[in-house]
Design a protein around this motif. Structure first.
Motif, PDB file in Angstrom:
ATOM      1  N   TRP A  36       0.856  -1.184   0.000  1.00 49.81           N
ATOM      2  CA  TRP A  36       0.000   0.000   0.000  1.00 49.81           C
ATOM      3  C   TRP A  36       0.890   1.233   0.000  1.00 49.81           C
ATOM      4  O   TRP A  36       1.862   1.322   0.764  1.00 49.81           O
ATOM      5  CB  TRP A  36      -0.906   0.028   1.230  1.00 49.81           C
ATOM      6  N   PHE A  37       0.528   2.163  -0.847  1.00 50.06           N
ATOM      7  CA  PHE A  37       1.216   3.449  -0.936  1.00 50.06           C
ATOM      8  C   PHE A  37       0.182   4.547  -0.745  1.00 50.06           C
ATOM      9  O   PHE A  37      -1.023   4.309  -0.885  1.00 50.06           O
ATOM     10  CB  PHE A  37       1.892   3.610  -2.303  1.00 50.06           C
ATOM     11  N   ARG A  38       0.661   5.737  -0.441  1.00 45.99           N
ATOM     12  CA  ARG A  38      -0.268   6.864  -0.336  1.00 45.99           C
ATOM     13  C   ARG A  38       0.394   8.124  -0.881  1.00 45.99           C
ATOM     14  O   ARG A  38       1.624   8.253  -0.872  1.00 45.99           O
ATOM     15  CB  ARG A  38      -0.711   7.080   1.106  1.00 45.99           C
ATOM     16  N   GLN A  39      -0.456   9.008  -1.342  1.00 48.41           N
ATOM     17  CA  GLN A  39       0.030  10.268  -1.890  1.00 48.41           C
ATOM     18  C   GLN A  39      -0.904  11.392  -1.480  1.00 48.41           C
ATOM     19  O   GLN A  39      -2.089  11.369  -1.850  1.00 48.41           O
ATOM     20  CB  GLN A  39       0.151  10.197  -3.409  1.00 48.41           C
ATOM     21  N   TYR A  94      -4.851   6.472  -1.365  1.00 49.73           N
ATOM     22  CA  TYR A  94      -4.145   5.230  -1.077  1.00 49.73           C
ATOM     23  C   TYR A  94      -4.229   4.309  -2.295  1.00 49.73           C
ATOM     24  O   TYR A  94      -5.310   4.131  -2.871  1.00 49.73           O
ATOM     25  CB  TYR A  94      -4.746   4.546   0.144  1.00 49.73           C
ATOM     26  N   TYR A  95      -3.082   3.721  -2.637  1.00 49.71           N
ATOM     27  CA  TYR A  95      -2.989   2.847  -3.797  1.00 49.71           C
ATOM     28  C   TYR A  95      -2.434   1.489  -3.381  1.00 49.71           C
ATOM     29  O   TYR A  95      -1.454   1.432  -2.622  1.00 49.71           O
ATOM     30  CB  TYR A  95      -2.040   3.425  -4.832  1.00 49.71           C
ATOM     31  N   CYS A  96      -3.016   0.421  -3.883  1.00 54.56           N
ATOM     32  CA  CYS A  96      -2.367  -0.873  -3.716  1.00 54.56           C
ATOM     33  C   CYS A  96      -1.461  -1.112  -4.927  1.00 54.56           C
ATOM     34  O   CYS A  96      -1.647  -0.512  -5.992  1.00 54.56           O
ATOM     35  CB  CYS A  96      -3.360  -2.005  -3.529  1.00 54.56           C
ATOM     36  N   ALA A  97      -0.486  -1.968  -4.747  1.00 55.75           N
ATOM     37  CA  ALA A  97       0.488  -2.226  -5.794  1.00 55.75           C
ATOM     38  C   ALA A  97       0.987  -3.661  -5.684  1.00 55.75           C
ATOM     39  O   ALA A  97       0.948  -4.270  -4.609  1.00 55.75           O
ATOM     40  CB  ALA A  97       1.653  -1.250  -5.688  1.00 55.75           C
ATOM     41  N   ALA A  98       1.482  -4.186  -6.787  1.00 54.84           N
ATOM     42  CA  ALA A  98       2.014  -5.544  -6.808  1.00 54.84           C
ATOM     43  C   ALA A  98       3.278  -5.585  -7.659  1.00 54.84           C
ATOM     44  O   ALA A  98       3.380  -4.887  -8.676  1.00 54.84           O
ATOM     45  CB  ALA A  98       0.987  -6.515  -7.369  1.00 54.84           C
ATOM     46  N   GLY A  99       4.242  -6.389  -7.217  1.00 54.78           N
ATOM     47  CA  GLY A  99       5.487  -6.514  -7.957  1.00 54.78           C
ATOM     48  C   GLY A  99       6.140  -7.852  -7.698  1.00 54.78           C
ATOM     49  O   GLY A  99       5.722  -8.607  -6.819  1.00 54.78           O
ATOM     50  N   ARG A 100       7.180  -8.124  -8.470  1.00 53.74           N
ATOM     51  CA  ARG A 100       7.931  -9.366  -8.278  1.00 53.74           C
ATOM     52  C   ARG A 100       8.787  -9.255  -7.028  1.00 53.74           C
ATOM     53  O   ARG A 100       9.434  -8.245  -6.811  1.00 53.74           O
ATOM     54  CB  ARG A 100       8.828  -9.615  -9.495  1.00 53.74           C
ATOM     55  N   ARG A 101       8.798 -10.293  -6.223  1.00 52.16           N
ATOM     56  CA  ARG A 101       9.601 -10.292  -5.000  1.00 52.16           C
ATOM     57  C   ARG A 101      10.930 -10.987  -5.235  1.00 52.16           C
ATOM     58  O   ARG A 101      10.991 -12.029  -5.860  1.00 52.16           O
ATOM     59  CB  ARG A 101       8.873 -10.989  -3.860  1.00 52.16           C
ATOM     60  N   ARG A 102      11.974 -10.381  -4.707  1.00 48.29           N
ATOM     61  CA  ARG A 102      13.299 -10.985  -4.701  1.00 48.29           C
ATOM     62  C   ARG A 102      13.709 -11.217  -3.257  1.00 48.29           C
ATOM     63  O   ARG A 102      13.408 -10.424  -2.380  1.00 48.29           O
ATOM     64  CB  ARG A 102      14.323 -10.060  -5.369  1.00 48.29           C
ATOM     65  N   GLY A 122      -6.617   3.687  -6.857  1.00 48.65           N
ATOM     66  CA  GLY A 122      -6.573   4.552  -5.682  1.00 48.65           C
ATOM     67  C   GLY A 122      -7.922   4.687  -4.997  1.00 48.65           C
ATOM     68  O   GLY A 122      -8.984   4.608  -5.635  1.00 48.65           O
ATOM     69  N   THR A 123      -7.865   4.895  -3.689  1.00 48.69           N
ATOM     70  CA  THR A 123      -9.072   5.137  -2.900  1.00 48.69           C
ATOM     71  C   THR A 123      -8.736   6.229  -1.883  1.00 48.69           C
ATOM     72  O   THR A 123      -7.692   6.190  -1.226  1.00 48.69           O
ATOM     73  CB  THR A 123      -9.567   3.835  -2.227  1.00 48.69           C
ATOM     74  N   GLN A 124      -9.609   7.230  -1.773  1.00 51.98           N
ATOM     75  CA  GLN A 124      -9.321   8.402  -0.962  1.00 51.98           C
ATOM     76  C   GLN A 124      -9.638   8.154   0.505  1.00 51.98           C
ATOM     77  O   GLN A 124     -10.717   7.654   0.843  1.00 51.98           O
ATOM     78  CB  GLN A 124     -10.133   9.607  -1.464  1.00 51.98           C
ATOM     79  N   VAL A 125      -8.701   8.541   1.354  1.00 51.26           N
ATOM     80  CA  VAL A 125      -8.890   8.508   2.801  1.00 51.26           C
ATOM     81  C   VAL A 125      -8.749   9.931   3.323  1.00 51.26           C
ATOM     82  O   VAL A 125      -7.737  10.593   3.070  1.00 51.26           O
ATOM     83  CB  VAL A 125      -7.854   7.596   3.484  1.00 51.26           C
TER      84      VAL A 125
END
Length: 129
Positions: A36-39, A94-102, A122-125
């Protein structure tokens, strides 16, 4: 085609709680990390929390540690963020995100936006004092 759909945002008073959800589809990584990220307006997008596929590793930004809890239900392909004791400074998109894990990923790498390939809308909080 990968799709991440965020939901659960809203407006609460300081001290309140919200639970964000992110429904994921189409992910094909051998192993992945979701976060989760936020801006906030005028600020950079920052990492809030992330979790590996097994759930065995989680990281939190210092600003939310002890108040937010990240979890995932792999059977439902859904990521969650439980947010308690919310503060006005938590106000953001707030944004969810997905990526490859190392395996070598540190906390700093895991909470970096450069680690992630796919993003939700994104979803506003909004937290009022």
């Amino acid at each position: 085609q990968v799709q991440l759909v965020d939901s659960g945002g809203g407006s609460v008073q300081s001290g309140g709680s919200l639970r964000l959800s992110c429904a994921a589809s189409g992910l094909t990584f051998d192993d992945d990390v979701m976060g989760w990220f936020r801006q906030a307006p005028g600020k950079e997008r920052e990492g809030v929390s992330c979790i590996t596929r097994s759930g065995g590793t989680t990281y939190y930004a210092d600003s939310v540690k002890g108040r937010f809890t990240i979890s995932r239900d792999n059977a439902k392909n859904t990521l969650y963020l439980e947010m308690n004791s919310l503060k006005p400074e938590d106000t953001a998109m707030y944004y969810c995100a997905a990526g490859r894990r190392r395996a070598y990923y540190t906390k700093a790498i895991s909470l970096s936006r450069n680690t992630y390939d796919y993003w939700g809308q994104g979803t506003q909080v909004t937290v009022s004092s």
